[in-house]
Design a protein around this motif. Structure first.
Motif, PDB file in Angstrom:
ATOM      1  N   ARG A  47       0.828  -1.198   0.000  1.00 10.83           N
ATOM      2  CA  ARG A  47       0.000   0.000   0.000  1.00 10.83           C
ATOM      3  C   ARG A  47       0.869   1.258   0.000  1.00 10.83           C
ATOM      4  O   ARG A  47       2.017   1.236   0.451  1.00 10.83           O
ATOM      5  CB  ARG A  47      -0.934  -0.010   1.221  1.00 10.83           C
ATOM      6  CG  ARG A  47      -2.018  -1.100   1.169  1.00 10.83           C
ATOM      7  CD  ARG A  47      -2.629  -1.217  -0.191  1.00 10.83           C
ATOM      8  NE  ARG A  47      -4.019  -1.691  -0.148  1.00 10.83           N
ATOM      9  CZ  ARG A  47      -4.767  -1.880  -1.213  1.00 10.83           C
ATOM     10  NH1 ARG A  47      -4.249  -1.674  -2.417  1.00 10.83           N
ATOM     11  NH2 ARG A  47      -6.014  -2.294  -1.114  1.00 10.83           N
ATOM     12  N   PRO A  48       0.357   2.372  -0.531  1.00  4.72           N
ATOM     13  CA  PRO A  48       1.172   3.589  -0.656  1.00  4.72           C
ATOM     14  C   PRO A  48       1.550   4.186   0.687  1.00  4.72           C
ATOM     15  O   PRO A  48       0.822   4.050   1.677  1.00  4.72           O
ATOM     16  CB  PRO A  48       0.259   4.537  -1.444  1.00  4.72           C
ATOM     17  CG  PRO A  48      -1.129   4.041  -1.194  1.00  4.72           C
ATOM     18  CD  PRO A  48      -1.014   2.564  -1.057  1.00  4.72           C
ATOM     19  N   ARG A  49       2.693   4.867   0.698  1.00  4.83           N
ATOM     20  CA  ARG A  49       3.171   5.570   1.883  1.00  4.83           C
ATOM     21  C   ARG A  49       3.123   7.082   1.646  1.00  4.83           C
ATOM     22  O   ARG A  49       3.283   7.548   0.514  1.00  4.83           O
ATOM     23  CB  ARG A  49       4.609   5.162   2.220  1.00  4.83           C
ATOM     24  CG  ARG A  49       4.738   3.727   2.683  1.00  4.83           C
ATOM     25  CD  ARG A  49       6.177   3.362   3.005  1.00  4.83           C
ATOM     26  NE  ARG A  49       6.277   2.030   3.557  1.00  4.83           N
ATOM     27  CZ  ARG A  49       6.169   1.735   4.855  1.00  4.83           C
ATOM     28  NH1 ARG A  49       5.966   2.719   5.720  1.00  4.83           N
ATOM     29  NH2 ARG A  49       6.262   0.501   5.279  1.00  4.83           N
ATOM     30  N   ASP A  50       2.914   7.804   2.712  1.00  6.43           N
ATOM     31  CA  ASP A  50       2.945   9.261   2.637  1.00  6.43           C
ATOM     32  C   ASP A  50       4.366   9.695   2.281  1.00  6.43           C
ATOM     33  O   ASP A  50       5.331   9.309   2.964  1.00  6.43           O
ATOM     34  CB  ASP A  50       2.532   9.858   3.989  1.00  6.43           C
ATOM     35  CG  ASP A  50       2.429  11.367   3.946  1.00  6.43           C
ATOM     36  OD1 ASP A  50       3.483  12.026   3.846  1.00  6.43           O
ATOM     37  OD2 ASP A  50       1.305  11.890   4.033  1.00  6.43           O
ATOM     38  N   PRO A  51       4.541  10.486   1.230  1.00  2.46           N
ATOM     39  CA  PRO A  51       5.899  10.842   0.808  1.00  2.46           C
ATOM     40  C   PRO A  51       6.656  11.674   1.835  1.00  2.46           C
ATOM     41  O   PRO A  51       7.889  11.696   1.825  1.00  2.46           O
ATOM     42  CB  PRO A  51       5.658  11.634  -0.489  1.00  2.46           C
ATOM     43  CG  PRO A  51       4.246  12.092  -0.421  1.00  2.46           C
ATOM     44  CD  PRO A  51       3.508  11.035   0.339  1.00  2.46           C
ATOM     45  N   GLU A  52       5.939  12.369   2.710  1.00  7.66           N
ATOM     46  CA  GLU A  52       6.607  13.203   3.716  1.00  7.66           C
ATOM     47  C   GLU A  52       6.950  12.424   4.980  1.00  7.66           C
ATOM     48  O   GLU A  52       8.054  12.517   5.507  1.00  7.66           O
ATOM     49  CB  GLU A  52       5.731  14.411   4.059  1.00  7.66           C
ATOM     50  CG  GLU A  52       5.520  15.367   2.891  1.00  7.66           C
ATOM     51  CD  GLU A  52       4.726  16.589   3.289  1.00  7.66           C
ATOM     52  OE1 GLU A  52       4.376  16.717   4.484  1.00  7.66           O
ATOM     53  OE2 GLU A  52       4.457  17.424   2.403  1.00  7.66           O
ATOM     54  N   THR A  53       5.990  11.622   5.486  1.00  5.02           N
ATOM     55  CA  THR A  53       6.216  10.905   6.745  1.00  5.02           C
ATOM     56  C   THR A  53       6.764   9.499   6.534  1.00  5.02           C
ATOM     57  O   THR A  53       7.360   8.914   7.443  1.00  5.02           O
ATOM     58  CB  THR A  53       4.910  10.803   7.540  1.00  5.02           C
ATOM     59  OG1 THR A  53       3.980   9.975   6.820  1.00  5.02           O
ATOM     60  CG2 THR A  53       4.299  12.181   7.749  1.00  5.02           C
ATOM     61  N   GLY A  54       6.546   8.942   5.339  1.00  6.70           N
ATOM     62  CA  GLY A  54       6.946   7.568   5.079  1.00  6.70           C
ATOM     63  C   GLY A  54       6.023   6.544   5.701  1.00  6.70           C
ATOM     64  O   GLY A  54       6.313   5.344   5.667  1.00  6.70           O
ATOM     65  N   LEU A  55       4.882   6.987   6.263  1.00 10.11           N
ATOM     66  CA  LEU A  55       3.951   6.096   6.940  1.00 10.11           C
ATOM     67  C   LEU A  55       2.791   5.708   6.030  1.00 10.11           C
ATOM     68  O   LEU A  55       2.444   6.434   5.096  1.00 10.11           O
ATOM     69  CB  LEU A  55       3.413   6.769   8.206  1.00 10.11           C
ATOM     70  CG  LEU A  55       4.455   7.185   9.251  1.00 10.11           C
ATOM     71  CD1 LEU A  55       3.777   7.877  10.433  1.00 10.11           C
ATOM     72  CD2 LEU A  55       5.271   5.977   9.712  1.00 10.11           C
ATOM     73  N   VAL A  56       2.197   4.571   6.327  1.00  7.17           N
ATOM     74  CA  VAL A  56       1.012   4.103   5.611  1.00  7.17           C
ATOM     75  C   VAL A  56      -0.225   4.660   6.304  1.00  7.17           C
ATOM     76  O   VAL A  56      -0.336   4.607   7.536  1.00  7.17           O
ATOM     77  CB  VAL A  56       0.965   2.565   5.593  1.00  7.17           C
ATOM     78  CG1 VAL A  56      -0.325   2.066   4.951  1.00  7.17           C
ATOM     79  CG2 VAL A  56       2.167   2.007   4.857  1.00  7.17           C
ATOM     80  N   ASP A  57      -1.152   5.185   5.535  1.00  6.63           N
ATOM     81  CA  ASP A  57      -2.398   5.700   6.109  1.00  6.63           C
ATOM     82  C   ASP A  57      -3.117   4.586   6.862  1.00  6.63           C
ATOM     83  O   ASP A  57      -3.090   3.425   6.442  1.00  6.63           O
ATOM     84  CB  ASP A  57      -3.292   6.248   5.005  1.00  6.63           C
ATOM     85  CG  ASP A  57      -4.570   6.869   5.555  1.00  6.63           C
ATOM     86  OD1 ASP A  57      -4.519   8.039   5.966  1.00  6.63           O
ATOM     87  OD2 ASP A  57      -5.601   6.163   5.579  1.00  6.63           O
ATOM     88  N   ILE A  58      -3.784   4.932   7.960  1.00  6.28           N
ATOM     89  CA  ILE A  58      -4.445   3.917   8.780  1.00  6.28           C
ATOM     90  C   ILE A  58      -5.499   3.147   7.982  1.00  6.28           C
ATOM     91  O   ILE A  58      -5.767   1.978   8.242  1.00  6.28           O
ATOM     92  CB  ILE A  58      -5.057   4.553  10.041  1.00  6.28           C
ATOM     93  CG1 ILE A  58      -5.447   3.456  11.043  1.00  6.28           C
ATOM     94  CG2 ILE A  58      -6.256   5.449   9.680  1.00  6.28           C
ATOM     95  CD1 ILE A  58      -5.813   4.001  12.404  1.00  6.28           C
ATOM     96  N   GLY A  59      -6.076   3.765   6.973  1.00  7.15           N
ATOM     97  CA  GLY A  59      -7.053   3.070   6.140  1.00  7.15           C
ATOM     98  C   GLY A  59      -6.451   2.025   5.239  1.00  7.15           C
ATOM     99  O   GLY A  59      -7.162   1.157   4.714  1.00  7.15           O
TER     100      GLY A  59
END
Length: 308
Positions: free
Chosen positions: A129-141
């Motif tokens: 699943r995609p990661r936030d480009p700024e935080t590197g985290l995966v959205d909880i959804g």
């Protein structure tokens, strides 16, 4: 039919044996940090389990975004504990399935579903699943939790529970093999088969009856339930599920004894509940309760394993 159950106790960092008369003993006293998913190979008399790893403590409770999860194995009696994948190989190991000689697991904060051989080789991401480009985290959804494999149909199922009590949970399906020319990140064969669920967690597929079962730890009246529904045809959306049991205290793990017509469900209050899945099966009951425990993954051990 199941002879007994093995249950992961995330609070105690242990594997408990639960006999069908409610007797509880400890099989593995030290699993590692935060055990969650467990699978069993009757032929090899071994079990495997995932570890979520060591969380950081934040204002919102435990934070599992650090990549320190792993995968371990032992004989069914708890002996010969070995490390299959070391700390850091997984971000947050969740439900685990064994199918066709391979292990399949969901990685929650890692936002992926992964496969390997039972000895930890050929680690392959099947869904990423995609990661936030700024935080590197995966959205909880997009965090993946439950997993189930249909070997005959060559299908993979997984849950994405969404926010806590958020009514945004989903169950997905894709092929066991990534389509030619595609990747785990951009594969085109992913289907959403159920959506707008309270908070689906673990899955169990009964291929013989083409039925999917799942636990849900979301808000009542549809959450904290055990659900079942027929598997939809490819390209179709699943029908409204049947609630088989409700009022769990954070339902998590699930093991279905299809021959006996009984599903076993764990919850974070340290209970194991037996739920009938067909007419004529024994009635619903609390099989075991251990105060101070918090149960996650569960697997049934058939009687023939004890005799081999």
């Amino acid at each position: 039919m199941f002879d007994h159950l093995l249950v992961l106790d995330i609070a105690g960092g242990a594997i408990r044996r639960v006999d069908l008369d409610g007797t509880v003993t400890t099989v593995v006293a030290e699993t590692g940090s935060a055990p969650d998913g467990i699978a069993h190979d009757p032929a090899g008399d071994r079990i495997w389990w995932t570890l979520m790893g060591r969380p950081r403590r934040g204002d919102d409770g435990a934070d599992f975004t650090d990549r320190n999860g792993s995968l371990r194995s032992a004989r069914t009696d708890g002996s010969d504990v070995t490390t299959v994948l070391p700390d850091g190989a997984i971000t947050t190991g969740k439900q685990l399935d064994l199918a066709d000689g391979h292990l399949y697991w969901s990685d929650r904060e890692g936002g992926r579903v992964t496969r390997s051989t039972v000895d930890g080789h050929d680690v392959t991401d099947l869904v990423t699943r995609p990661r936030d480009p700024e935080t590197g985290l995966v959205d909880i959804g997009d965090q993946c939790v439950g997993v189930a494999v249909d070997v005959a149909a060559r299908h993979l199922y997984w849950t994405q529970k969404g926010p806590a009590k958020g009514d945004a949970g989903r169950i997905f399906r894709a092929g066991l093999d990534i389509p030619a020319g595609e990747t785990a990140e951009n594969r085109s064969d992913i289907e959403t088969v159920w959506s707008d669920l309270p908070e689906p967690i673990d899955l169990w597929l009964d291929a013989a009856s083409s039925t999917l079962y799942w636990t849900d730890r979301g808000a009542a009246p549809y959450g904290n339930t055990l659900n079942s529904a027929p598997v939809p045809a490819v390209g179709e959306h699943g029908v409204e599920p049947t609630i088989l049991a409700k009022d769990f205290a954070e339902a998590i793990g699930l093991a279905v004894d299809a021959e006996a017509g009984v599903a076993y469900v764990t919850a974070l209050d340290g209970t194991v509940r037996a739920v009938p899945t067909r007419a004529g099966a024994p009635g619903e009951r609390v099989l075991a309760t251990i105060p101070g425990s918090a149960f996650t993954g569960i697997v049934g051990i058939p009687a023939r394993t004890e005799q081999s």
